[in-house]
Design a protein around this motif. Structure first.
Motif, short mmCIF file in Angstrom:
data_model
loop_
_atom_site.label_atom_id
_atom_site.label_comp_id
_atom_site.label_asym_id
_atom_site.label_seq_id
_atom_site.Cartn_x
_atom_site.Cartn_y
_atom_site.Cartn_z
N LYS A 79 0.85 -1.19 0.00
CA LYS A 79 0.00 0.00 0.00
C LYS A 79 0.89 1.24 0.00
CE LYS A 79 -2.14 1.58 3.66
NZ LYS A 79 -3.07 1.70 4.82
N GLU A 104 -4.33 6.95 -1.52
CA GLU A 104 -3.82 5.62 -1.26
C GLU A 104 -4.03 4.75 -2.49
OE1 GLU A 104 -5.57 3.94 2.21
OE2 GLU A 104 -4.49 5.27 3.60
N ALA A 105 -3.05 3.90 -2.77
CA ALA A 105 -3.13 3.00 -3.90
C ALA A 105 -2.31 1.75 -3.60
CB ALA A 105 -2.63 3.68 -5.18
N SER A 108 0.34 -1.05 -4.87
CA SER A 108 1.41 -1.26 -5.82
C SER A 108 1.61 -2.74 -6.05
CB SER A 108 2.71 -0.64 -5.29
OG SER A 108 3.83 -1.05 -6.05
N VAL A 167 2.07 3.44 -10.43
CA VAL A 167 0.94 3.27 -9.52
C VAL A 167 0.12 4.55 -9.46
CG1 VAL A 167 0.27 2.80 -7.14
CG2 VAL A 167 2.18 1.54 -8.16
N ASN A 179 -3.80 5.22 -10.88
CA ASN A 179 -4.84 5.50 -9.88
C ASN A 179 -5.18 6.99 -9.80
OD1 ASN A 179 -5.37 2.84 -8.17
ND2 ASN A 179 -3.18 2.89 -8.68
N VAL A 199 -3.47 9.63 -9.26
CA VAL A 199 -2.83 10.45 -8.24
C VAL A 199 -2.06 11.56 -8.97
CG1 VAL A 199 -1.20 10.48 -6.32
CG2 VAL A 199 -2.60 8.44 -6.74
#
Length: 351
Positions: free
Chosen positions: A15, A27-28, A30, A39, A43, A45
């Motif tokens: 995470k 939060e994503a 990996s 990542v 996502n 970001v």
């Protein structure tokens, strides 16, 4: 089939928490082999990035917790001292465990400073020393660069080629549609050869930008700027931005250094700004003086002393990698916090 063969291989995941300086967090998860930038992009970001190869440092972050490894074969623009302090380039970094990484810009920065492509027309070419050209150019009417920050850079496409080169603006957003650049001309290189042999007023060049997270931060604390060679360009933009915003109470120190006196340039411009800004202290240094040089005989970073430092000092470094590394170490020894030192690579490898 043996029981061992029947066991499914479980993918290792971690995470990743991306924390921006405005307090916003993403939060994503990996997957194994995914870079932090991959990542983030998968996502949504909003990490600032540009080259995807580790050479521009736009995607820099700092590891707050967890283990994050780097692909050392690709890391080109991260200083050794930065790596030791936990800085990583997200395009070459991988989460080995759950981790938290800090981004030193707000979560809206990418959206507010989106890059776009346009065209500039050269209005003036001036050789300011034996190997440096000052270019004044005008943006096309359809250009969208009104939100660039002092210190950022753009990419210019070399006419007649498919090659792009990166240069910081020495002008400010208030000067738009005019842009100015100080560009070092080397013995060989596609941009150097163009500037030396072909460039003329009226030429048009494709432009892409702005890019980078090397930009002027807080304006209410003492600022130190250390520039080597044409690393002076973004500092000029920062100084003029401070001047135009009436930043006249806190000290601003510019340490500008070159190897030889013949390498210096923009001395009249710096003297003029010193007259306009009584809080500006310009320290011009030559490390290998010849003849009648009567200025500071030292590398630029060593003109900064403990008396110049406060608890809140913010520093900006732009020059060759060796200068950036030495300057960063010197400033930290004097007490400047690592997170308050911002570094831009001045790379002549692809002139």
């Amino acid at each position: 089939m043996s029981s061992a063969e029947a066991v499914a291989v479980q993918e290792v995941t971690s995470k990743v928490t991306y924390r921006f300086n405005d307090g916003v967090e993403f939060e994503a998860v990996s997957g194994e082999g995914e870079s932090l930038l991959d990542v983030a992009r998968n996502n949504e970001v909003p990490i600032v990035h540009q080259c995807l190869t580790g050479s521009c440092a736009s995607c820099i972050c700092r590891v707050e917790t967890g283990d994050v490894s780097m692909d050392s074969d690709r890391v080109m623009s991260l200083l050794p001292s930065e790596a030791r302090e936990g800085f990583r380039l997200t395009c070459t970094a991988y989460a080995d465990t759950d981790c938290v990484v800090d981004l030193d810009y707000p979560s809206t920065f990418s959206e507010d400073h989106a890059a776009s492509q346009s065209v500039i027309t050269i209005e003036a070419l001036e050789w300011v020393n034996h190997n440096t050209v000052r270019i004044t150019a005008e943006l096309d009417d359809d250009a969208e660069m009104e939100n660039f920050e002092a210190g950022q850079y753009v990419q210019l496409k070399v006419p007649g080629t498919e090659e792009w080169r990166s240069y910081s603006m020495s002008s400010t957003v208030r000067d738009l549609p005019e842009l100015t650049f100080y560009i070092r001309v080397l013995d060989d290189g596609v941009m150097s050869n163009y500037l030396r042999d072909h460039a003329a007023v009226g030429d048009t060049l494709e432009i892409d930008g702005p890019y980078g997270v090397f930009y002027l931060r807080e304006e209410k604390v003492p600022q130190i700027m250390i520039a080597g060679g044409t690393g002076l360009a973004p500092m000029m933009s920062m100084i003029d931005t401070l001047r135009l915003s009436n930043f006249r109470r806190k000290p601003v120190i510019l340490a500008f250094g070159c190897s030889f006196e013949k390498d210096l340039f923009a001395q009249d411009e710096l003297e003029l700004r010193g007259n306009w800004m009584r809080n500006l202290d310009v320290r011009t240094c030559v490390s290998r003086p010849e003849g009648d040089w009567d200025g500071l005989n030292m590398r630029a970073q060593y003109s900064i002393t403990e008396d110049d430092i406060t608890e809140d000092t913010i520093a900006y470094l732009c020059g060759p990698p060796a200068m950036n590394e030495a300057a960063r170490e010197h400033l930290e020894e004097l007490g400047v916090k690592g997170e308050n030192i911002h570094v831009e690579l001045f790379d002549t490898a692809h002139a």
